[in-house]
Design a protein around this motif. Structure first.
Motif, PDB file in Angstrom:
ATOM      1  N   ASN A  70      36.969  30.248  31.641  1.00 15.31           N
ATOM      2  CA  ASN A  70      36.297  30.419  32.933  1.00 15.31           C
ATOM      3  C   ASN A  70      35.727  31.826  32.984  1.00 15.31           C
ATOM      4  O   ASN A  70      36.468  32.798  33.062  1.00 15.31           O
ATOM      5  N   SER A  71      34.420  31.917  32.925  1.00 14.99           N
ATOM      6  CA  SER A  71      33.764  33.226  33.012  1.00 14.99           C
ATOM      7  C   SER A  71      32.886  33.282  34.259  1.00 14.99           C
ATOM      8  O   SER A  71      31.712  33.647  34.198  1.00 14.99           O
ATOM      9  N   SER A  72      33.485  32.871  35.380  1.00 18.65           N
ATOM     10  CA  SER A  72      32.789  33.009  36.663  1.00 18.65           C
ATOM     11  C   SER A  72      33.039  34.409  37.207  1.00 18.65           C
ATOM     12  O   SER A  72      34.126  34.965  37.073  1.00 18.65           O
ATOM     13  N   GLY A  73      32.014  34.972  37.823  1.00 19.63           N
ATOM     14  CA  GLY A  73      32.062  36.372  38.228  1.00 19.63           C
ATOM     15  C   GLY A  73      32.830  36.627  39.507  1.00 19.63           C
ATOM     16  O   GLY A  73      32.963  35.745  40.362  1.00 19.63           O
ATOM     17  N   TRP A  74      33.325  37.850  39.638  1.00 12.05           N
ATOM     18  CA  TRP A  74      33.969  38.257  40.874  1.00 12.05           C
ATOM     19  C   TRP A  74      33.020  39.088  41.722  1.00 12.05           C
ATOM     20  O   TRP A  74      32.030  39.637  41.219  1.00 12.05           O
ATOM     21  N   SER A  75      33.305  39.175  42.991  1.00 16.41           N
ATOM     22  CA  SER A  75      32.478  39.958  43.908  1.00 16.41           C
ATOM     23  C   SER A  75      32.740  41.452  43.695  1.00 16.41           C
ATOM     24  O   SER A  75      33.799  41.836  43.176  1.00 16.41           O
ATOM     25  N   PRO A  76      31.813  42.316  44.086  1.00 16.02           N
ATOM     26  CA  PRO A  76      32.045  43.755  43.998  1.00 16.02           C
ATOM     27  C   PRO A  76      33.263  44.164  44.825  1.00 16.02           C
ATOM     28  O   PRO A  76      33.525  43.591  45.885  1.00 16.02           O
ATOM     29  N   LYS A  77      33.987  45.160  44.348  1.00 12.39           N
ATOM     30  CA  LYS A  77      35.201  45.571  45.055  1.00 12.39           C
ATOM     31  C   LYS A  77      34.892  46.133  46.437  1.00 12.39           C
ATOM     32  O   LYS A  77      35.750  46.111  47.326  1.00 12.39           O
ATOM     33  N   ASN A  78      33.662  46.620  46.643  1.00 15.86           N
ATOM     34  CA  ASN A  78      33.292  47.194  47.937  1.00 15.86           C
ATOM     35  C   ASN A  78      32.633  46.191  48.881  1.00 15.86           C
ATOM     36  O   ASN A  78      32.048  46.578  49.890  1.00 15.86           O
ATOM     37  N   SER A  91      25.424  38.211  48.045  1.00 18.38           N
ATOM     38  CA  SER A  91      25.718  36.977  47.311  1.00 18.38           C
ATOM     39  C   SER A  91      25.811  37.206  45.805  1.00 18.38           C
ATOM     40  O   SER A  91      26.222  36.309  45.069  1.00 18.38           O
ATOM     41  N   VAL A  92      25.435  38.381  45.331  1.00 18.27           N
ATOM     42  CA  VAL A  92      25.472  38.669  43.898  1.00 18.27           C
ATOM     43  C   VAL A  92      26.902  38.980  43.469  1.00 18.27           C
ATOM     44  O   VAL A  92      27.542  39.881  44.016  1.00 18.27           O
ATOM     45  N   VAL A  93      27.419  38.236  42.498  1.00 17.67           N
ATOM     46  CA  VAL A  93      28.708  38.556  41.884  1.00 17.67           C
ATOM     47  C   VAL A  93      28.453  39.049  40.458  1.00 17.67           C
ATOM     48  O   VAL A  93      27.375  38.861  39.904  1.00 17.67           O
ATOM     49  N   ILE A  94      29.456  39.692  39.873  1.00 16.91           N
ATOM     50  CA  ILE A  94      29.300  40.211  38.509  1.00 16.91           C
ATOM     51  C   ILE A  94      29.079  39.040  37.564  1.00 16.91           C
ATOM     52  O   ILE A  94      29.906  38.117  37.510  1.00 16.91           O
ATOM     53  N   PRO A  95      27.992  39.025  36.813  1.00 17.33           N
ATOM     54  CA  PRO A  95      27.698  37.869  35.961  1.00 17.33           C
ATOM     55  C   PRO A  95      28.656  37.772  34.775  1.00 17.33           C
ATOM     56  O   PRO A  95      28.971  38.768  34.127  1.00 17.33           O
ATOM     57  N   GLY A  96      29.104  36.542  34.484  1.00 23.50           N
ATOM     58  CA  GLY A  96      30.118  36.360  33.456  1.00 23.50           C
ATOM     59  C   GLY A  96      29.647  35.781  32.140  1.00 23.50           C
ATOM     60  O   GLY A  96      30.414  35.728  31.179  1.00 23.50           O
ATOM     61  N   HIS A 208      36.391  40.669  33.117  1.00 23.89           N
ATOM     62  CA  HIS A 208      36.588  39.737  32.003  1.00 23.89           C
ATOM     63  C   HIS A 208      36.816  38.350  32.580  1.00 23.89           C
ATOM     64  O   HIS A 208      37.439  38.200  33.632  1.00 23.89           O
ATOM     65  N   GLY A 209      36.329  37.345  31.882  1.00 26.28           N
ATOM     66  CA  GLY A 209      36.700  35.977  32.216  1.00 26.28           C
ATOM     67  C   GLY A 209      38.112  35.706  31.736  1.00 26.28           C
ATOM     68  O   GLY A 209      38.829  36.618  31.292  1.00 26.28           O
ATOM     69  N   GLU A 210      38.528  34.434  31.781  1.00 24.31           N
ATOM     70  CA  GLU A 210      39.907  34.134  31.379  1.00 24.31           C
ATOM     71  C   GLU A 210      40.031  32.727  30.807  1.00 24.31           C
ATOM     72  O   GLU A 210      39.342  31.797  31.230  1.00 24.31           O
ATOM     73  N   LYS A 220      43.147   4.606  34.034  1.00 26.44           N
ATOM     74  CA  LYS A 220      43.230   3.466  33.124  1.00 26.44           C
ATOM     75  C   LYS A 220      43.903   3.945  31.830  1.00 26.44           C
ATOM     76  O   LYS A 220      44.986   4.512  31.877  1.00 26.44           O
ATOM     77  N   ASP A 221      43.256   3.790  30.670  1.00 24.70           N
ATOM     78  CA  ASP A 221      43.894   4.253  29.440  1.00 24.70           C
ATOM     79  C   ASP A 221      43.288   5.565  28.942  1.00 24.70           C
ATOM     80  O   ASP A 221      43.380   5.896  27.759  1.00 24.70           O
ATOM     81  N   PHE A 222      42.685   6.311  29.846  1.00 23.81           N
ATOM     82  CA  PHE A 222      42.146   7.634  29.525  1.00 23.81           C
ATOM     83  C   PHE A 222      43.003   8.726  30.165  1.00 23.81           C
ATOM     84  O   PHE A 222      43.632   8.515  31.201  1.00 23.81           O
ATOM     85  N   VAL A 223      42.990   9.887  29.567  1.00 28.41           N
ATOM     86  CA  VAL A 223      43.440  11.114  30.220  1.00 28.41           C
ATOM     87  C   VAL A 223      42.175  11.924  30.505  1.00 28.41           C
ATOM     88  O   VAL A 223      41.406  12.231  29.584  1.00 28.41           O
ATOM     89  N   VAL A 224      41.950  12.214  31.785  1.00 28.86           N
ATOM     90  CA  VAL A 224      40.721  12.893  32.207  1.00 28.86           C
ATOM     91  C   VAL A 224      41.072  14.311  32.642  1.00 28.86           C
ATOM     92  O   VAL A 224      41.959  14.524  33.473  1.00 28.86           O
ATOM     93  N   HIS A 225      40.360  15.287  32.082  1.00 28.93           N
ATOM     94  CA  HIS A 225      40.605  16.699  32.341  1.00 28.93           C
ATOM     95  C   HIS A 225      39.415  17.326  33.052  1.00 28.93           C
ATOM     96  O   HIS A 225      38.261  16.939  32.811  1.00 28.93           O
ATOM     97  N   GLU A 226      39.680  18.324  33.874  1.00 30.33           N
ATOM     98  CA  GLU A 226      38.635  19.149  34.491  1.00 30.33           C
ATOM     99  C   GLU A 226      39.157  20.587  34.606  1.00 30.33           C
ATOM    100  O   GLU A 226      40.353  20.848  34.442  1.00 30.33           O
ATOM    101  N   PHE A 227      38.249  21.513  34.919  1.00 32.78           N
ATOM    102  CA  PHE A 227      38.650  22.893  35.146  1.00 32.78           C
ATOM    103  C   PHE A 227      39.414  23.019  36.458  1.00 32.78           C
ATOM    104  O   PHE A 227      39.112  22.332  37.431  1.00 32.78           O
ATOM    105  N   PRO A 228      40.407  23.900  36.494  1.00 34.82           N
ATOM    106  CA  PRO A 228      41.182  24.113  37.720  1.00 34.82           C
ATOM    107  C   PRO A 228      40.422  24.989  38.708  1.00 34.82           C
ATOM    108  O   PRO A 228      39.377  25.570  38.360  1.00 34.82           O
TER     109      PRO A 228
END
Length: 476
Positions: A70-78, A91-96, A208-210, A220-228
């Motif tokens: 997950n490399s989604s950006g965080w907002s500026p600390k200020n 609306s601009v966050v640090i680009p990841g 940094h992302g993580e 059914k007979d699948f295991v389906v995954h997604e990002f948390p």
């Protein structure tokens, strides 16, 4: 070519990017090498969807197991805003995205100078504007003078260059962290200050992302995954689980009762998203949201009317026969915030903040629309599905997967099949679905642009959505 099969595959939303990825595989690069080359190329040729000013998520199936980043950006600390507008400087966050490239260094085999060279060449020497970028320009109101000078008078078939972006890509090719630490980030911070973005150098240098663990359900007979969370991947899983509990997947896919129940299920899942999904570093998401007992009780409710937006994102997938990689990257809205610094279009991801658990705060990641679906069946069959679609992504992922798992469609048929979407104030559907709704074209970009790959015992099938200008290229 919207569908292809082979030992190695590249599928993306853009023909140039797919070709570049295939060339990397032909040179002996692996799927991670090709992914970086494709990601960089898309950042140049469809800059309204994604780029160095935006975010990225990666999901890879490898012989050693699943990798999710997950490399989604965080907002500026200020950041001090209590409410953020669509194109607000806040609306601009640090680009990841570039941090994601940096993360992949341990998995690549070719030097970054070679992987980024095609994108550098496109940026400096130029390319012809494709239909996707053409329509994005036409549909965008003049954002500011800088945006207009770069994009405003460009149309399909026109030649366009991004020399400043090419220079920055050259620096990144030598050291991806130079985007966050050093001269590049100093220039970007100075430029963002001119647009009143409350960013500091440390917001870049400390970012940094993580690596994350995917969340999953049995379907059914699948295991389906997604990002948390902070992503809405959990919303996809809630929809699918409620579809299975309600047994509406036993009805014909174009049965109006199924459609109406699917819409109700979606409203419930989105209501939970809005109430609970946020940056887990700031708020602990309840553990029970995927429990069958909880979801069965929720289905008694009617759900609430919501406001949902489409978005401009791009997803691509690559397989080298051993590693299957899906990568989604985005600015959020077309051209993001509209702020352009050195040919880099900056995101407006901070518009994803709302209130309560997801309220704006410094160094916080907003609720994020990006995610990738991964499904496996007895370790012999796996799918990676991703799309452009903004808030609609959970519905898009669910519908495509249901077509595959419930209606016996091959993955290319599942991507091509007609879709409907709940938008909050109305339901839209492609005409060929044949249901009462606001009618879209037979193949409409408004119901999402999907790319997917299927791996069954080493046989790879790749799909590019016919709703886009994308292609699949097999490599021998």
């Amino acid at each position: 070519m919207p569908t292809a099969t082979g030992k190695k595959i590249v599928t993306s939303e853009n023909y140039i990017a797919s070709h570049i990825g295939a060339e990397i595989l032909e040179k002996g690069g692996n799927a991670f090498d090709a992914a970086i080359a494709v990601s960089a190329a898309l950042s140049v040729v469809i800059p309204h969807t994604s780029g160095l000013g935006g975010d990225g998520f990666l999901l890879a199936r490898t012989p050693e197991g699943i990798i999710a980043y997950n490399s989604s950006g965080w907002s500026p600390k200020n950041l001090k805003a209590e409410k953020i507008g669509e194109r607000d400087p806040n609306s601009v966050v640090i680009p990841g995205l570039v941090d994601l490239w940096y993360f992949l260094e341990e998995y690549t085999t070719l030097p970054y100078e070679e992987l980024l060279y095609p994108a550098i060449s496109l940026a400096i020497n130029g390319f012809y504007v494709g239909k996707s970028l053409h329509h994005a320009i036409l549909n965008t109101v003049k954002l500011n003078n800088e945006w207009y000078s770069v994009f405003g008078n460009k149309r399909f078939g026109d030649f366009i260059k991004f020399p400043k972006l090419g220079r920055i890509l050259k620096e990144i090719a030598r050291d991806p962290r130079s985007f966050y630490e050093g001269k590049i980030s100093e220039e970007l911070v100075e430029g963002l200050h001119k647009f009143n973005v409350p960013v500091e150098q440390s917001d870049f240098s400390e970012f940094h992302g993580e690596k994350v663990n995917l969340i999953k359900i049995n379907y059914k007979d699948f295991v389906v995954h997604e990002f948390p969370p902070n992503t809405q991947g959990i919303t996809t899983l809630q929809i699918l689980k409620m579809v299975e509990i309600s047994k509406i997947n036993s009805m014909p896919y174009n049965d109006i009762k199924r459609v109406n129940n699917h819409i109700k299920i979606s409203t419930i899942a989105y209501e939970d998203r809005n109430n609970y999904v946020a940056d887990p570093r700031f708020y602990k998401i309840p553990d029970y949201l995927l429990d069958e007992e909880y979801l069965a009780k929720r289905m008694i409710d009617e759900g609430v009317q919501l406001s949902l937006n489409n978005g401009d994102t791009t997803f691509f997938a690559v397989s080298d026969g051993e590693n299957d990689v899906g990568l989604v990257q985005s600015l959020f809205y077309p051209f993001g915030s509209g702020i352009i610094i050195d040919d880099i279009v900056f995101n407006n991801r901070g518009y994803g903040f709302s209130e309560g658990n997801n309220k704006p705060e410094g160094r916080k990641r907003p609720l994020h629309t990006l995610s990738i679906l991964y499904a496996e069946k007895r370790d012999k069959e796996s799918l990676i599905i991703g799309c452009a679609g903004g808030d609609l992504r959970p519905q898009i992922h669910a519908e495509v997967f249901e077509y595959y798992s419930d209606y016996m469609m091959e993955i290319d048929e599942a991507v091509n099949a007609p879709r409907f979407m709940y938008l909050g104030n109305k339901v839209i559907a492609e005409k060929r679905l044949g249901i009462p709704a606001t009618q879209e074209d037979y193949y409409s970009r408004n119901v999402g642009i999907v790319q997917a790959i299927k791996n069954k015992n080493g046989k790879i099938i790749g799909v590019a959505d016919p709703r886009s200008e994308g292609v699949v290229i097999p490599v021998r």
